[in-house]
Design a protein around this motif. Structure first.
Motif, PDB file in Angstrom:
ATOM      1  N   PHE A 112       0.995  -1.670   0.021  1.00 31.17           N
ATOM      2  CA  PHE A 112      -0.142  -0.153   0.004  1.00 31.17           C
ATOM      3  C   PHE A 112       1.368   1.547   0.010  1.00 31.17           C
ATOM      4  CE2 PHE A 112      -2.284  -3.489   2.109  1.00 31.17           C
ATOM      5  CZ  PHE A 112      -3.547  -3.256   1.767  1.00 31.17           C
ATOM      6  N   GLU A 113       0.221   3.166  -0.344  1.00 33.84           N
ATOM      7  CA  GLU A 113       0.651   3.217  -0.230  1.00 33.84           C
ATOM      8  C   GLU A 113       0.660   4.570   0.817  1.00 33.84           C
ATOM      9  OE1 GLU A 113       0.013   5.752  -4.008  1.00 33.84           O
ATOM     10  OE2 GLU A 113       0.487   4.516  -5.650  1.00 33.84           O
ATOM     11  N   SER A 114      -0.224   3.951   1.450  1.00 31.63           N
ATOM     12  CA  SER A 114      -0.495   4.626   2.648  1.00 31.63           C
ATOM     13  C   SER A 114       0.993   4.526   3.908  1.00 31.63           C
ATOM     14  CB  SER A 114      -1.976   4.264   3.117  1.00 31.63           C
ATOM     15  OG  SER A 114      -3.114   4.805   2.374  1.00 31.63           O
ATOM     16  N   ASP A 115       0.368   5.095   4.964  1.00 31.68           N
ATOM     17  CA  ASP A 115       1.903   5.508   5.799  1.00 31.68           C
ATOM     18  C   ASP A 115       0.996   4.478   6.814  1.00 31.68           C
ATOM     19  OD1 ASP A 115       4.406   6.499   7.034  1.00 31.68           O
ATOM     20  OD2 ASP A 115       2.462   7.262   8.863  1.00 31.68           O
ATOM     21  N   VAL A 116       1.244   3.540   7.181  1.00 27.21           N
ATOM     22  CA  VAL A 116       1.016   2.562   8.721  1.00 27.21           C
ATOM     23  C   VAL A 116       2.454   3.550   9.872  1.00 27.21           C
ATOM     24  CG1 VAL A 116       0.828   1.127   9.197  1.00 27.21           C
ATOM     25  CG2 VAL A 116       0.347   1.372   7.297  1.00 27.21           C
ATOM     26  N   GLN A 117       1.926   3.547  11.315  1.00 20.61           N
ATOM     27  CA  GLN A 117       2.574   3.570  12.448  1.00 20.61           C
ATOM     28  C   GLN A 117       2.526   3.011  13.455  1.00 20.61           C
ATOM     29  OE1 GLN A 117       5.435   5.459  12.295  1.00 20.61           O
ATOM     30  NE2 GLN A 117       5.185   6.113   9.894  1.00 20.61           N
ATOM     31  N   VAL A 118       3.391   2.678  14.017  1.00 21.08           N
ATOM     32  CA  VAL A 118       2.514   1.407  15.140  1.00 21.08           C
ATOM     33  C   VAL A 118       3.869   1.604  16.522  1.00 21.08           C
ATOM     34  CG1 VAL A 118       3.334  -0.421  15.935  1.00 21.08           C
ATOM     35  CG2 VAL A 118       2.716  -0.617  13.880  1.00 21.08           C
ATOM     36  N   ARG A 119       3.142   2.294  17.542  1.00 20.21           N
ATOM     37  CA  ARG A 119       3.358   2.715  18.778  1.00 20.21           C
ATOM     38  C   ARG A 119       2.447   2.324  20.116  1.00 20.21           C
ATOM     39  NH1 ARG A 119       3.488   7.483  15.802  1.00 20.21           N
ATOM     40  NH2 ARG A 119       5.827   8.111  15.924  1.00 20.21           N
ATOM     41  N   GLY A 120       3.401   1.686  20.636  1.00 19.73           N
ATOM     42  CA  GLY A 120       2.513   0.224  21.631  1.00 19.73           C
ATOM     43  C   GLY A 120       1.723  -0.232  21.353  1.00 19.73           C
ATOM     44  N   ASN A 121       0.195  -0.199  21.558  1.00 18.03           N
ATOM     45  CA  ASN A 121      -0.932  -1.308  21.259  1.00 18.03           C
ATOM     46  C   ASN A 121      -2.021  -0.830  20.470  1.00 18.03           C
ATOM     47  OD1 ASN A 121      -2.418   0.552  23.305  1.00 18.03           O
ATOM     48  ND2 ASN A 121      -3.671  -1.681  23.367  1.00 18.03           N
ATOM     49  N   GLN A 122      -1.154   0.366  19.808  1.00 21.95           N
ATOM     50  CA  GLN A 122      -1.974   1.074  19.116  1.00 21.95           C
ATOM     51  C   GLN A 122      -1.327   1.629  16.873  1.00 21.95           C
ATOM     52  OE1 GLN A 122      -2.931   5.061  20.082  1.00 21.95           O
ATOM     53  NE2 GLN A 122      -4.282   4.549  21.648  1.00 21.95           N
ATOM     54  N   ILE A 123      -2.399   1.329  16.122  1.00 21.95           N
ATOM     55  CA  ILE A 123      -1.681   1.754  14.744  1.00 21.95           C
ATOM     56  C   ILE A 123      -2.305   2.833  14.243  1.00 21.95           C
ATOM     57  CG2 ILE A 123      -1.954   0.532  12.400  1.00 21.95           C
ATOM     58  CD1 ILE A 123      -1.387  -2.335  14.005  1.00 21.95           C
ATOM     59  N   THR A 124      -2.119   3.873  13.517  1.00 20.56           N
ATOM     60  CA  THR A 124      -2.396   5.006  12.638  1.00 20.56           C
ATOM     61  C   THR A 124      -2.260   4.593  11.713  1.00 20.56           C
ATOM     62  OG1 THR A 124      -1.548   6.258  14.378  1.00 20.56           O
ATOM     63  CG2 THR A 124      -2.494   7.397  12.859  1.00 20.56           C
ATOM     64  N   ILE A 125      -3.397   4.818  10.699  1.00 21.74           N
ATOM     65  CA  ILE A 125      -3.475   4.594   9.714  1.00 21.74           C
ATOM     66  C   ILE A 125      -3.281   6.148   8.616  1.00 21.74           C
ATOM     67  CG2 ILE A 125      -4.164   3.235   7.107  1.00 21.74           C
ATOM     68  CD1 ILE A 125      -5.107   0.793   8.952  1.00 21.74           C
ATOM     69  N   SER A 126      -2.046   6.408   7.895  1.00 19.96           N
ATOM     70  CA  SER A 126      -2.585   7.996   7.668  1.00 19.96           C
ATOM     71  C   SER A 126      -2.503   7.445   6.093  1.00 19.96           C
ATOM     72  CB  SER A 126      -1.366   8.596   7.826  1.00 19.96           C
ATOM     73  OG  SER A 126      -2.108   9.331   9.151  1.00 19.96           O
ATOM     74  N   GLY A 127      -3.700   7.881   4.852  1.00 24.54           N
ATOM     75  CA  GLY A 127      -3.629   7.522   3.669  1.00 24.54           C
ATOM     76  C   GLY A 127      -4.804   8.244   2.924  1.00 24.54           C
TER      77      GLY A 127
END
Length: 324
Positions: free
Chosen positions: A35-50
Motif C-alpha cells: 500500500f501507499e498509505s503510511d502505517v505507524q505503530v506505537r505501543g498497542n496503537q496503529i495509525t493509518i494515514s492515506g
C-alpha cells in the motif's frame, strides 16, 4: 482531490503485537509494501494515514488479521497476501472462511481458503453434479475429497468412488509388470495421497477392502449405475467426449458427483477433451454447475500462483497472435 484520512486502531492488550506484526516487523513491512498509505505503530496503537479507500482497506486488513490470531491462527506471509487480495476484490476475508470447516483430521481443519474455493464448496453442497475447473494448486480435488469423506462420515452416502483416466499409460499399459490394479496404481496415487491426508491409512484401507471406498480407473465405470455414492472424477480434461458422456450417465439415485480438471493440461489430441466439450452441451442443465477457479485460488507456494499467471498470459498472447 480527496483529502487524506487518518484511522487509529487500538489493538486488544491481550494480543501479542509480535504475532500481528511478525518477527522483526516482517508482517508490517509486507503490508507497507502493498500500500501507499503510511502505517505507524506505537505501543498497542496503529495509525493509518492515506487516501480514504486504501486506509479503510488497511484497517479492515488488521481487523481481519486480529480475528485470525484470536482464532488460534499463526499468520504467514501467504495468508496476509491472500487476505489483501480478497479485500481488494471486495470478497469475504479469510477469517470468515475459517468458520467453514468441512472436516478435521488430527487436529487440522480442512476447508476453503479463498473466496473461489468457498463458492466451489457451496456449489458441491447445493448441486448433484459440480464441475471444478482450474489450474494446479486450487484445491479442486482436495476439497472434493474432503466433502466426500465428510458425506461418508455423516452417512449421507454409502460409499465413495474416486476415479481418473489413466491416459499416460496408453497402449503401453499391458507391458507394465504386475496385475491390472498394480499397472494403473501409479496413475491413481494422487487420489490415495489426498485420501490419506483426511483419514488414517489403516481406516482407509479397511474401507477400501470392504468396498466402501473405491479407487479405480475411469474405464472401470462403464456399465455401472452408481447409487448412494459420492463420486469424484479427477483429471477430467483427459477424458474423451465419449468417456465423459459414459461417466455422467453412470449417476444413480442418492448420489453426488464432482468432476475436476484443468483445461490447460490436456494430454489428449487437440480438441478431443470431454471436459471442454461438456461445458457447451450442459451449460443450461439444472442441478449441475460449473465453478471456475483461477490463479487467485492457488494455495500452494506463492511461486505456483506466479507460474500459473505467467502461463495464462502466455496462452492469451499466443491466442491473440493467432487471431491477428
Amino acid at each position: 482531490m480527496v483529502e487524506p484520512t487518518q484511522i487509529r486502531l487500538v489493538i486488544p492488550p491481550e494480543l501479542d503485537m509480535i504475532d500481528l506484526l511478525g518477527q522483526g516487523d516482517a508482517h508490517l513491512r509486507l503490508i507497507e509494501d502493498q500500500f501507499e498509505s503510511d502505517v505507524q505503530v506505537r505501543g498497542n496503537q496503529i495509525t493509518i494515514s492515506g487516501q480514504p479507500g486504501e486506509s479503510q482497506t488497511i484497517s479492515l486488513l488488521f481487523t481481519e488479521l486480529i480475528a485470525l490470531i484470536e482464532g488460534g491462527e499463526q499468520l504467514s506471509a501467504e495468508q496476509i497476501e491472500r487476505s489483501i487480495d480478497m479485500l481488494r476484490h471486495g470478497e469475504c476475508g479469510t477469517s470468515a472462511l475459517r468458520s467453514d470447516v468441512i472436516l478435521t483430521h488430527k487436529g487440522k481443519p480442512i476447508g476453503p481458503k479463498t473466496a473461489g474455493q468457498k463458492r466451489y464448496v457451496d456449489a458441491i453442497r447445493g448441486n448433484t453434479v459440480t464441475f471444478g475447473i482450474g489450474p494446479a494448486g486450487t484445491g479442486k480435488t482436495y476439497l472434493a475429497m474432503a466433502m466426500a469423506v465428510e458425506a461418508l462420515k455423516r452417512r449421507e452416502v454409502g460409499r465413495v468412488i474416486l476415479t481418473r483416466p489413466a491416459v499416460e499409460a496408453g497402449e503401453s499399459l499391458g507391458y507394465l509388470p504386475g496385475t491390472l490394479y498394480e499397472k494403473v496404481d501409479p496413475y491413481l496415487r494422487p487420489l490415495y495421497d489426498a485420501l490419506y491426508d483426511m483419514m488414517d491409512m489403516e481406516k482407509a484401507q479397511q474401507l477400501m477392502d470392504r468396498g466402501v471406498i473405491e479407487v479405480a480407473p475411469l474405464a472401470f465405470m462403464r456399465g455401472r449405475t452408481l447409487n448412494d455414492s459420492f463420486v469424484i472424477l479427477d483429471e477430467a480434461q483427459n477424458t474423451s467426449p465419449e468417456q465423459m458422456k459414459m461417466f455422467l450417465t453412470r449417476l444413480g439415485f442418492g448420489s453426488k458427483v464432482v468432476i475436476t480438471g484443468d483445461v490447460t493440461q490436456i494430454d489428449l489430441p487437440k480438441g478431443s477433451s470431454g471436459l471442454q466439450q461438456v461445458r457447451t452441451i450442459l451449460h443450461d442443465v439444472t442441478d449441475l454447475v460449473f465453478v471456475e477457479l483461477g490463479s487467485r485460488d492457488v494455495v500452494r507456494h506463492k511461486l505456483v500462483q506466479r507460474i500459473v499467471q505467467a502461463y495464462h498470459a502466455y496462452e492469451e498472447a499466443k491466442a491473440s497472435a493467432a487471431d491477428a
